[in-house]
Design a protein around this motif. Structure first.
Motif, PDB file in Angstrom:
ATOM      1  N   VAL A 123       0.841  -1.200   0.000  1.00 25.60           N
ATOM      2  CA  VAL A 123       0.000   0.000   0.000  1.00 25.60           C
ATOM      3  C   VAL A 123       0.875   1.248   0.000  1.00 25.60           C
ATOM      4  CG1 VAL A 123      -1.648   1.358   1.342  1.00 25.60           C
ATOM      5  CG2 VAL A 123      -1.986  -1.106   1.077  1.00 25.60           C
ATOM      6  N   THR A 124       1.939   1.230   0.802  1.00 27.06           N
ATOM      7  CA  THR A 124       2.874   2.371   0.841  1.00 27.06           C
ATOM      8  C   THR A 124       3.477   2.612  -0.539  1.00 27.06           C
ATOM      9  OG1 THR A 124       3.422   1.906   3.147  1.00 27.06           O
ATOM     10  CG2 THR A 124       4.970   3.270   1.909  1.00 27.06           C
ATOM     11  N   TYR A 125       3.794   1.529  -1.222  1.00 25.16           N
ATOM     12  CA  TYR A 125       4.346   1.644  -2.580  1.00 25.16           C
ATOM     13  C   TYR A 125       3.308   2.265  -3.517  1.00 25.16           C
ATOM     14  CZ  TYR A 125       5.964   0.248  -7.212  1.00 25.16           C
ATOM     15  OH  TYR A 125       6.341   0.254  -8.529  1.00 25.16           O
ATOM     16  N   HIS A 126       2.067   1.812  -3.432  1.00 26.30           N
ATOM     17  CA  HIS A 126       1.013   2.368  -4.279  1.00 26.30           C
ATOM     18  C   HIS A 126       0.830   3.863  -4.008  1.00 26.30           C
ATOM     19  CE1 HIS A 126       0.178  -1.461  -5.876  1.00 26.30           C
ATOM     20  NE2 HIS A 126      -0.643  -1.924  -4.937  1.00 26.30           N
ATOM     21  N   LEU A 127       0.861   4.248  -2.753  1.00 20.93           N
ATOM     22  CA  LEU A 127       0.675   5.659  -2.405  1.00 20.93           C
ATOM     23  C   LEU A 127       1.806   6.527  -2.981  1.00 20.93           C
ATOM     24  CD1 LEU A 127      -0.513   5.411   1.321  1.00 20.93           C
ATOM     25  CD2 LEU A 127      -1.911   5.812  -0.711  1.00 20.93           C
ATOM     26  N   SER A 128       3.007   5.966  -3.032  1.00 18.66           N
ATOM     27  CA  SER A 128       4.137   6.727  -3.603  1.00 18.66           C
ATOM     28  C   SER A 128       3.964   6.948  -5.102  1.00 18.66           C
ATOM     29  CB  SER A 128       5.454   5.989  -3.332  1.00 18.66           C
ATOM     30  OG  SER A 128       5.527   4.781  -4.084  1.00 18.66           O
ATOM     31  N   LYS A 129       3.182   6.091  -5.757  1.00 19.44           N
ATOM     32  CA  LYS A 129       2.941   6.210  -7.196  1.00 19.44           C
ATOM     33  C   LYS A 129       1.657   6.979  -7.517  1.00 19.44           C
ATOM     34  CE  LYS A 129       6.488   3.695  -8.388  1.00 19.44           C
ATOM     35  NZ  LYS A 129       7.633   4.278  -9.149  1.00 19.44           N
ATOM     36  N   MET A 130       0.899   7.319  -6.484  1.00 19.89           N
ATOM     37  CA  MET A 130      -0.403   7.974  -6.681  1.00 19.89           C
ATOM     38  C   MET A 130      -0.200   9.485  -6.871  1.00 19.89           C
ATOM     39  SD  MET A 130      -3.853   7.406  -4.385  1.00 19.89           S
ATOM     40  CE  MET A 130      -3.330   8.456  -3.025  1.00 19.89           C
ATOM     41  N   LYS A 131       0.177   9.879  -8.101  1.00 18.44           N
ATOM     42  CA  LYS A 131       0.472  11.287  -8.409  1.00 18.44           C
ATOM     43  C   LYS A 131      -0.188  11.678  -9.723  1.00 18.44           C
ATOM     44  CE  LYS A 131       4.947  11.009  -6.057  1.00 18.44           C
ATOM     45  NZ  LYS A 131       6.415  11.114  -6.175  1.00 18.44           N
ATOM     46  N   PRO A 132      -1.494  11.908  -9.708  1.00 17.92           N
ATOM     47  CA  PRO A 132      -2.198  12.311 -10.932  1.00 17.92           C
ATOM     48  C   PRO A 132      -1.605  13.595 -11.518  1.00 17.92           C
ATOM     49  CG  PRO A 132      -3.750  11.711  -9.214  1.00 17.92           C
ATOM     50  CD  PRO A 132      -2.398  11.766  -8.570  1.00 17.92           C
ATOM     51  N   ILE A 133      -1.551  13.660 -12.831  1.00 11.64           N
ATOM     52  CA  ILE A 133      -0.946  14.824 -13.501  1.00 11.64           C
ATOM     53  C   ILE A 133      -1.791  16.067 -13.307  1.00 11.64           C
ATOM     54  CG2 ILE A 133      -0.271  15.756 -15.767  1.00 11.64           C
ATOM     55  CD1 ILE A 133       0.378  12.890 -16.607  1.00 11.64           C
ATOM     56  N   PHE A 134      -3.114  15.938 -13.441  1.00 10.23           N
ATOM     57  CA  PHE A 134      -3.992  17.109 -13.359  1.00 10.23           C
ATOM     58  C   PHE A 134      -4.605  17.238 -11.958  1.00 10.23           C
ATOM     59  CE2 PHE A 134      -4.007  15.659 -17.781  1.00 10.23           C
ATOM     60  CZ  PHE A 134      -3.511  16.799 -18.413  1.00 10.23           C
ATOM     61  N   GLU A 135      -3.769  17.169 -10.930  1.00 11.68           N
ATOM     62  CA  GLU A 135      -4.207  17.344  -9.541  1.00 11.68           C
ATOM     63  C   GLU A 135      -3.083  17.973  -8.735  1.00 11.68           C
ATOM     64  OE1 GLU A 135      -6.631  14.539  -6.593  1.00 11.68           O
ATOM     65  OE2 GLU A 135      -4.537  13.938  -6.732  1.00 11.68           O
ATOM     66  N   ARG A 136      -3.441  18.875  -7.856  1.00 10.29           N
ATOM     67  CA  ARG A 136      -2.420  19.500  -7.012  1.00 10.29           C
ATOM     68  C   ARG A 136      -1.800  18.455  -6.077  1.00 10.29           C
ATOM     69  NH1 ARG A 136      -4.753  24.379  -3.811  1.00 10.29           N
ATOM     70  NH2 ARG A 136      -6.307  22.779  -3.327  1.00 10.29           N
ATOM     71  N   ALA A 137      -0.535  18.633  -5.805  1.00  7.06           N
ATOM     72  CA  ALA A 137       0.184  17.681  -4.958  1.00  7.06           C
ATOM     73  C   ALA A 137      -0.424  17.609  -3.567  1.00  7.06           C
ATOM     74  CB  ALA A 137       1.660  18.056  -4.869  1.00  7.06           C
ATOM     75  N   VAL A 138      -0.905  18.748  -3.066  1.00  9.28           N
ATOM     76  CA  VAL A 138      -1.465  18.769  -1.718  1.00  9.28           C
ATOM     77  C   VAL A 138      -2.715  17.893  -1.622  1.00  9.28           C
ATOM     78  CG1 VAL A 138      -2.896  20.835  -2.158  1.00  9.28           C
ATOM     79  CG2 VAL A 138      -2.171  20.278   0.185  1.00  9.28           C
ATOM     80  N   SER A 139      -3.488  17.824  -2.712  1.00 13.14           N
ATOM     81  CA  SER A 139      -4.684  16.971  -2.723  1.00 13.14           C
ATOM     82  C   SER A 139      -4.307  15.497  -2.708  1.00 13.14           C
ATOM     83  CB  SER A 139      -5.532  17.287  -3.964  1.00 13.14           C
ATOM     84  OG  SER A 139      -5.997  18.625  -3.929  1.00 13.14           O
ATOM     85  N   SER A 140      -3.280  15.145  -3.495  1.00 10.81           N
ATOM     86  CA  SER A 140      -2.811  13.750  -3.506  1.00 10.81           C
ATOM     87  C   SER A 140      -2.282  13.349  -2.141  1.00 10.81           C
ATOM     88  CB  SER A 140      -1.725  13.569  -4.566  1.00 10.81           C
ATOM     89  OG  SER A 140      -2.221  13.862  -5.857  1.00 10.81           O
ATOM     90  N   GLN A 141      -1.553  14.258  -1.502  1.00  8.31           N
ATOM     91  CA  GLN A 141      -1.006  13.975  -0.172  1.00  8.31           C
ATOM     92  C   GLN A 141      -2.116  13.798   0.856  1.00  8.31           C
ATOM     93  OE1 GLN A 141       1.671  17.214   0.573  1.00  8.31           O
ATOM     94  NE2 GLN A 141       3.170  16.543  -0.971  1.00  8.31           N
ATOM     95  N   ALA A 142      -3.165  14.625   0.747  1.00  5.80           N
ATOM     96  CA  ALA A 142      -4.286  14.518   1.690  1.00  5.80           C
ATOM     97  C   ALA A 142      -4.980  13.164   1.558  1.00  5.80           C
ATOM     98  CB  ALA A 142      -5.281  15.646   1.439  1.00  5.80           C
TER      99      ALA A 142
END
Length: 366
Positions: free
Chosen positions: A293-312
Motif C-alpha cells: 500500500v505504501t508503494y502504491h501511495l508513492s505512485k499515486m500522483k495524478p498529472i492534473f491534480e495538485r500535490a497537496v490533494s494527492s497527499q491529503a
C-alpha cells in the motif's frame, strides 16, 4: 518429592518450604484456593501414600518376585496366586518363587490420577480466567457483528455462544458433562473449516491490493476510495479470522483441562499459534500488504491534480492502515496472553500451608 509416570516423565513436583505463611505467600487475595478445592486437596493427599505403594515396582506390594506373575500357580479360590511354579508340561511343582524387599523404588503414580487433580483442583484459576476472556470476546462480537458477513460468521458466533454457556457453568461451579465437551469439540471443528476458508479469502484480498493500479490522470479521490475499500475488506476478514482463532484456542484450553490433560488439545493449540505467526500467516501477510500500500501511495500522483490533494488522500489511506494496525496489536496481545494461559495450564504451581497433615489454605502461583 517427584511424582513420575512409568516412563520417568515428571508429572508433579512437591517442595517443602520453611517459614510462616505470611512470610512466604505474596500479599493479595487473587488466586486463593476456595474451601472446596482445599477439601479435595486433603482427599487427594490422604490417598497418595496408598496409591504410591500400589504403583511402585509395578507390583501390589513393596516386594519383588523372582518369577513373572503369570508363571505362578493360581490359587484354587481364584483370589490370586501362590508362591510356586509348575514344571513345563507337568502338574508337579518345579520351583518356589522368591520374594525380596524392594530397593531403590521410585514413587510412580498413575498419570490419570495426577491429571484428575489438575482437572478438579488446578483448573480453578484457569477456568476463572477463561470465563473472563469469554466475556471479553462476547463484548467484541456484539461490537463488530454489523461489520461481518452474517452467513459465514454464524458458526463462529455459535461457538462463542457455546463457550459463553460453558463460562456460566464454570462460574457457578456446575459440572460440565461429556456431552457438552463433545459438542464443544464438534463446534470447534466446524469453525476450523470456516477459518480455513477465511484465510484463503485474506490471501485473495492481499492479491487484489498487490495488483491495484495507482495510476490516474485527473484525481486521486477514486484511488483513495478504492484502496480504503480493499483495506476495509481485509480488516473485516482479519476480524473474522482472529475472532474464530481465539474461540478455538479457548475451546481447546477448556477441552485440555476438562479431559484430564489430553495432549491432543495442547498440540492443536500449538498448531494454531504457529499458523498465526507463520511467514504466510495473517499477521505477516498484513505486514507485506502494508508495504505494498505504501508503494502504491508513492505512485499515486495524478498529472492534473495538485500535490497537496494527492497527499491529503494518501494521509487518509495511511490513517486507515493505522486503525487496522491498532486492532491487530490488541488481538496479538490477547493471543499471547492466551498462549501463556495454555502453557500455565500444563504446569500449574500452587503453594499450600499444611498444618497437622491437613491443607489449611493455598494459593495459585501462576
Amino acid at each position: 518429592m517427584q511424582i513420575i509416570d512409568t516412563e520417568d516423565c515428571v508429572l508433579a513436583q512437591i517442595h517443602h518450604v520453611d517459614g510462616s505463611w505470611n512470610d512466604i505467600n505474596p500479599s493479595g487475595e487473587d488466586g486463593e484456593l476456595d474451601p472446596k478445592s482445599i477439601s479435595q486437596f486433603n482427599h487427594w493427599l490422604s490417598h497418595l501414600p496408598a496409591v504410591v505403594t500400589a504403583s511402585v515396582g509395578n507390583s501390589t506390594r513393596l516386594m519383588t518376585c523372582s518369577f513373572d506373575y503369570s508363571q505362578l500357580v493360581k490359587a484354587k479360590d481364584g483370589s490370586g496366586a501362590i508362591g510356586a511354579v509348575r514344571k513345563s508340561g507337568s502338574s508337579k511343582f518345579g520351583a518356589q518363587a522368591r520374594f525380596q524387599q524392594a530397593e531403590g523404588l521410585k514413587a510412580m503414580v498413575n498419570v490419570n490420577l495426577v491429571f484428575n487433580v489438575a482437572s478438579q483442583l488446578l483448573a480453578q484459576k484457569h477456568l476463572a480466567d477463561i470465563n473472563e476472556r469469554l466475556q471479553t470476546i462476547e463484548q467484541k462480537v456484539d461490537a463488530i457483528q454489523m461489520h461481518l458477513k452474517t452467513s459465514r460468521f454464524a458458526k463462529i458466533r455459535t461457538l462463542r455462544e457455546h463457550l459463553h454457556i460453558i463460562g456460566i457453568l464454570l462460574e457457578s461451579g456446575a459440572e460440565i458433562t461429556k456431552d457438552t465437551l463433545q459438542n464443544l469439540a464438534k463446534n470447534a471443528q466446524e469453525v476450523r473449516s470456516q477459518i480455513i476458508h477465511i484465510s484463503e479469502d485474506i490471501t485473495a484480498a492481499d492479491v487484489e491490493i498487490e495488483r491495484f493500479g495507482p495510476v490516474s490522470w485527473f484525481g486521486s479521490n477514486d484511488l483513495r476510495d478504492e484502496l480504503n475499500q480493499k483495506i476495509k475488506n481485509i480488516e473485516r476478514l482479519q476480524r473474522e479470522y482472529l475472532m474464530g482463532m481465539k474461540c478455538l484456542l479457548m475451546a481447546n484450553l477448556i477441552l485440555f483441562i476438562k479431559n484430564g490433560g489430553n495432549k491432543e488439545f495442547v498440540f492443536t493449540c500449538e498448531n494454531y499459534l504457529k499458523e498465526l505467526n507463520d511467514e504466510n500467516g495473517v499477521i505477516q501477510k498484513w505486514e507485506k500488504t502494508k508495504r505494498k500500500v505504501t508503494y502504491h501511495l508513492s505512485k499515486m500522483k495524478p498529472i492534473f491534480e495538485r500535490a497537496v490533494s494527492s497527499q491529503a488522500n494518501a494521509l487518509q489511506v495511511e490513517r486507515r492502515i493505522k486503525q487496522v494496525d491498532n486492532f491487530l496489536c490488541i488481538e496479538k496481545t490477547q493471543i499471547i496472553q492466551m498462549n501463556d494461559r495454555i502453557k500455565a495450564a500444563q504446569s500449574p504451581q500452587i503453594i499450600l500451608e499444611i498444618v497437622g497433615g491437613k491443607v489449611k489454605r493455598g494459593r495459585y502461583l501462576n
